[in-house]
Design a protein around this motif. Structure first.
Motif, PDB file in Angstrom:
ATOM      1  N   ALA A 181      -1.942   7.719 -11.456  1.00 50.62           N
ATOM      2  CA  ALA A 181      -2.287   6.403 -10.899  1.00 50.62           C
ATOM      3  C   ALA A 181      -2.183   6.415  -9.375  1.00 50.62           C
ATOM      4  O   ALA A 181      -3.041   5.862  -8.680  1.00 50.62           O
ATOM      5  CB  ALA A 181      -1.352   5.339 -11.474  1.00 50.62           C
ATOM      6  N   LEU A 182      -1.126   7.066  -8.848  1.00 49.25           N
ATOM      7  CA  LEU A 182      -0.884   7.012  -7.406  1.00 49.25           C
ATOM      8  C   LEU A 182      -1.674   8.058  -6.628  1.00 49.25           C
ATOM      9  O   LEU A 182      -2.036   7.828  -5.476  1.00 49.25           O
ATOM     10  CB  LEU A 182       0.616   7.199  -7.114  1.00 49.25           C
ATOM     11  N   ASN A 196       4.213  -1.929   2.594  1.00 49.20           N
ATOM     12  CA  ASN A 196       3.149  -2.750   3.181  1.00 49.20           C
ATOM     13  C   ASN A 196       3.139  -4.172   2.623  1.00 49.20           C
ATOM     14  O   ASN A 196       2.870  -5.129   3.348  1.00 49.20           O
ATOM     15  CB  ASN A 196       1.807  -2.033   3.027  1.00 49.20           C
ATOM     16  N   THR A 230       6.738  -2.387  -2.186  1.00 55.04           N
ATOM     17  CA  THR A 230       6.684  -1.250  -1.274  1.00 55.04           C
ATOM     18  C   THR A 230       6.432  -1.771   0.141  1.00 55.04           C
ATOM     19  O   THR A 230       6.193  -2.965   0.342  1.00 55.04           O
ATOM     20  CB  THR A 230       5.577  -0.249  -1.705  1.00 55.04           C
ATOM     21  N   GLN A 267      -3.788  -1.065  -9.841  1.00 54.98           N
ATOM     22  CA  GLN A 267      -4.587  -1.185  -8.613  1.00 54.98           C
ATOM     23  C   GLN A 267      -6.020  -0.711  -8.808  1.00 54.98           C
ATOM     24  O   GLN A 267      -6.881  -0.970  -7.978  1.00 54.98           O
ATOM     25  CB  GLN A 267      -3.906  -0.419  -7.451  1.00 54.98           C
ATOM     26  N   GLY A 288      -8.198  -0.423  -3.456  1.00 51.43           N
ATOM     27  CA  GLY A 288      -7.228  -0.225  -4.534  1.00 51.43           C
ATOM     28  C   GLY A 288      -5.803  -0.029  -4.067  1.00 51.43           C
ATOM     29  O   GLY A 288      -5.065   0.776  -4.655  1.00 51.43           O
ATOM     30  N   LYS A 289      -5.393  -0.739  -3.020  1.00 47.60           N
ATOM     31  CA  LYS A 289      -4.004  -0.622  -2.546  1.00 47.60           C
ATOM     32  C   LYS A 289      -3.427  -2.002  -2.270  1.00 47.60           C
ATOM     33  O   LYS A 289      -4.156  -2.968  -2.071  1.00 47.60           O
ATOM     34  CB  LYS A 289      -3.949   0.251  -1.285  1.00 47.60           C
ATOM     35  N   LEU A 290      -2.094  -2.031  -2.240  1.00 52.33           N
ATOM     36  CA  LEU A 290      -1.371  -3.270  -1.988  1.00 52.33           C
ATOM     37  C   LEU A 290      -0.838  -3.248  -0.565  1.00 52.33           C
ATOM     38  O   LEU A 290      -0.485  -2.172  -0.073  1.00 52.33           O
ATOM     39  CB  LEU A 290      -0.199  -3.402  -2.980  1.00 52.33           C
ATOM     40  N   PRO A 291      -0.763  -4.390   0.094  1.00 52.75           N
ATOM     41  CA  PRO A 291      -1.005  -5.733  -0.401  1.00 52.75           C
ATOM     42  C   PRO A 291      -2.456  -6.173  -0.204  1.00 52.75           C
ATOM     43  O   PRO A 291      -3.235  -5.554   0.509  1.00 52.75           O
ATOM     44  CB  PRO A 291      -0.084  -6.565   0.506  1.00 52.75           C
ATOM     45  N   ASP A 293      -5.318  -5.066   3.327  1.00 59.45           N
ATOM     46  CA  ASP A 293      -4.647  -4.238   4.346  1.00 59.45           C
ATOM     47  C   ASP A 293      -3.608  -5.110   5.079  1.00 59.45           C
ATOM     48  O   ASP A 293      -3.948  -6.179   5.601  1.00 59.45           O
ATOM     49  CB  ASP A 293      -5.625  -3.617   5.358  1.00 59.45           C
ATOM     50  N   SER A 294      -2.372  -4.611   5.104  1.00 53.99           N
ATOM     51  CA  SER A 294      -1.268  -5.439   5.603  1.00 53.99           C
ATOM     52  C   SER A 294      -1.507  -5.933   7.024  1.00 53.99           C
ATOM     53  O   SER A 294      -1.190  -7.092   7.340  1.00 53.99           O
ATOM     54  CB  SER A 294       0.063  -4.681   5.513  1.00 53.99           C
ATOM     55  N   THR A 296       1.420  -0.492  -9.371  1.00 54.08           N
ATOM     56  CA  THR A 296       0.648   0.708  -9.002  1.00 54.08           C
ATOM     57  C   THR A 296       1.073   1.919  -9.834  1.00 54.08           C
ATOM     58  O   THR A 296       0.287   2.844 -10.011  1.00 54.08           O
ATOM     59  CB  THR A 296       0.806   1.022  -7.502  1.00 54.08           C
TER      60      THR A 296
HETATM   61  N1  LIG Z   1      -3.186   0.541   5.202  1.00 56.62           N
HETATM   62  C1  LIG Z   1      -2.777  -0.127   4.000  1.00 56.62           C
HETATM   63  C2  LIG Z   1      -1.975   0.827   3.153  1.00 56.62           C
HETATM   64  C3  LIG Z   1      -1.695   0.251   1.789  1.00 56.62           C
HETATM   65  C4  LIG Z   1      -0.952   1.213   0.900  1.00 56.62           C
HETATM   66  O1  LIG Z   1      -0.973   2.432   1.098  1.00 56.62           O
HETATM   67  N2  LIG Z   1      -0.271   0.631  -0.120  1.00 56.62           N
HETATM   68  C5  LIG Z   1       0.458   1.419  -1.063  1.00 56.62           C
HETATM   69  C6  LIG Z   1       1.825   0.806  -1.291  1.00 56.62           C
HETATM   70  S1  LIG Z   1       2.775   0.694   0.220  1.00 56.62           S
HETATM   71  C7  LIG Z   1      -0.286   1.435  -2.379  1.00 56.62           C
HETATM   72  O2  LIG Z   1      -0.875   0.450  -2.782  1.00 56.62           O
HETATM   73  N3  LIG Z   1      -0.231   2.555  -3.082  1.00 56.62           N
HETATM   74  C8  LIG Z   1      -0.844   2.691  -4.372  1.00 56.62           C
HETATM   75  C9  LIG Z   1      -1.978   3.672  -4.378  1.00 56.62           C
HETATM   76  O3  LIG Z   1      -2.217   4.323  -3.341  1.00 56.62           O
HETATM   77  O4  LIG Z   1      -2.607   3.809  -5.421  1.00 56.62           O
HETATM   78  C10 LIG Z   1      -1.937  -1.370   4.345  1.00 56.62           C
HETATM   79  O5  LIG Z   1      -1.312  -1.397   5.419  1.00 56.62           O
HETATM   80  O6  LIG Z   1      -1.941  -2.324   3.563  1.00 56.62           O
END
Ligand SMILES: N[C@@H](CCC(=O)N[C@@H](CS)C(=O)NCC(=O)O)C(=O)O
Length: 234
Positions: free
Chosen positions: A224-225, A11, A9, A38, A50-53, A70-71, A33
């Motif tokens: 999950a999301l 980020n 995705t 996550q 709990g988010k990627l990357p 956080d990206s 995810t």
């Molecule tokens: N601010 C964070 C945002 C990260 C984010 O929202 N990642 C999404 C994928 S692009 C994610 O992990 N979503 C899964 C979830 O929210 O459970 C960044 O820039 O890394």
């Protein structure tokens, strides 16, 4: 060596592009995810949000392992570690400003525009308009800034361009229904094409292709999301 916790995705794509541009030695750790990976404690120890990357640098400060999540934090950390794609120090105020504009404005509003146009229940017109128009407004701000410039900061390719590329690559989803979504933003279109033509982009797009990420959007995926849409388990 960097362990790169990845999902295909936006980020994660930005970080994949940096790692490929910088020629980094990295190991991909897929985190699905859509299956809720996550939320597993082992991943939460890397990113409490709990988010990627996220990454783990096995050779962090003092030679110790360091996590970065956080990206934008990862782009800055790796930029500082390698000295690559930060541009001239004289433009650092501009670099920080545009990076944070992307991280706190263009990115989140684009993400919410996608959410309300594709994932939310039908009929939430106020939310669709709010997020889509704010995404468009951010696009216009960056488009205006790019008049007469090749890159966002100074005259070289930086992590700000890498960050912008991630979202511009998904503009068709943000501006749902537009035949040529960047037609109204010619300077953004030019920036996207300039970055997208770089050889590292093709390599970044190939990252994680050998992993079978879940593609079905079923009840497990929704929970999950979007866990906050559901009452907490008793
Ligand atoms: N601010 C964070 C945002 C990260 C984010 O929202 N990642 C999404 C994928 S692009 C994610 O992990 N979503 C899964 C979830 O929210 O459970 C960044 O820039 O890394």
């Amino acid at each position: 060596m960097v362990r790169f916790y990845f999902h295909p995705t936006v980020n994660s794509a930005k970080v994949a592009l940096f790692l490929e541009e910088a020629g980094f030695d990295y190991e991909i750790i897929p985190v699905d995810t859509s299956k809720g990976e996550q939320h597993l404690p082992a991943f939460r120890a890397i990113n409490p949000n709990g988010k990627l990357p996220a990454i783990v640098d096995t050779d962090g400060p003092g030679g110790k392992e360091a996590r970065v999540f956080d990206s934008t934090a990862i782009l800055l950390y790796l930029g500082e570690k390698t000295g690559k794609f930060l541009g001239s120090p004289k433009y650092r105020p501009e670099l920080l400003s545009w990076l944070l504009f992307l991280a706190s404005g263009l990115g989140p509003f684009s993400g919410q525009a996608v959410h309300f146009q594709f994932a939310a229940p039908e009929g939430l017109d106020y939310a669709v308009n709010r997020y889509r128009r704010e995404a468009e407004r951010h696009y216009q701000v960056l488009n205006d800034h790019l008049a007469g410039r090749t890159f966002i900061v100074g005259d070289t390719y930086t992590i700000a361009d890498i960050s912008a590329w991630g979202w511009l690559d998904r503009v068709a989803r943000v501006l749902k229904g537009a035949d040529d979504p960047l037609a109204s933003y010619p300077n953004l279109k030019r920036l996207f094409q300039t970055v997208d033509a770089r050889p590292a982009v093709a390599r970044a797009r190939a990252v994680g292709k050998d992993h079978d990420f879940k593609k079905i959007n079923d009840e497990e995926t929704k929970r999950a999301l979007f866990p906050s849409n559901y009452p907490p388990a008793a």
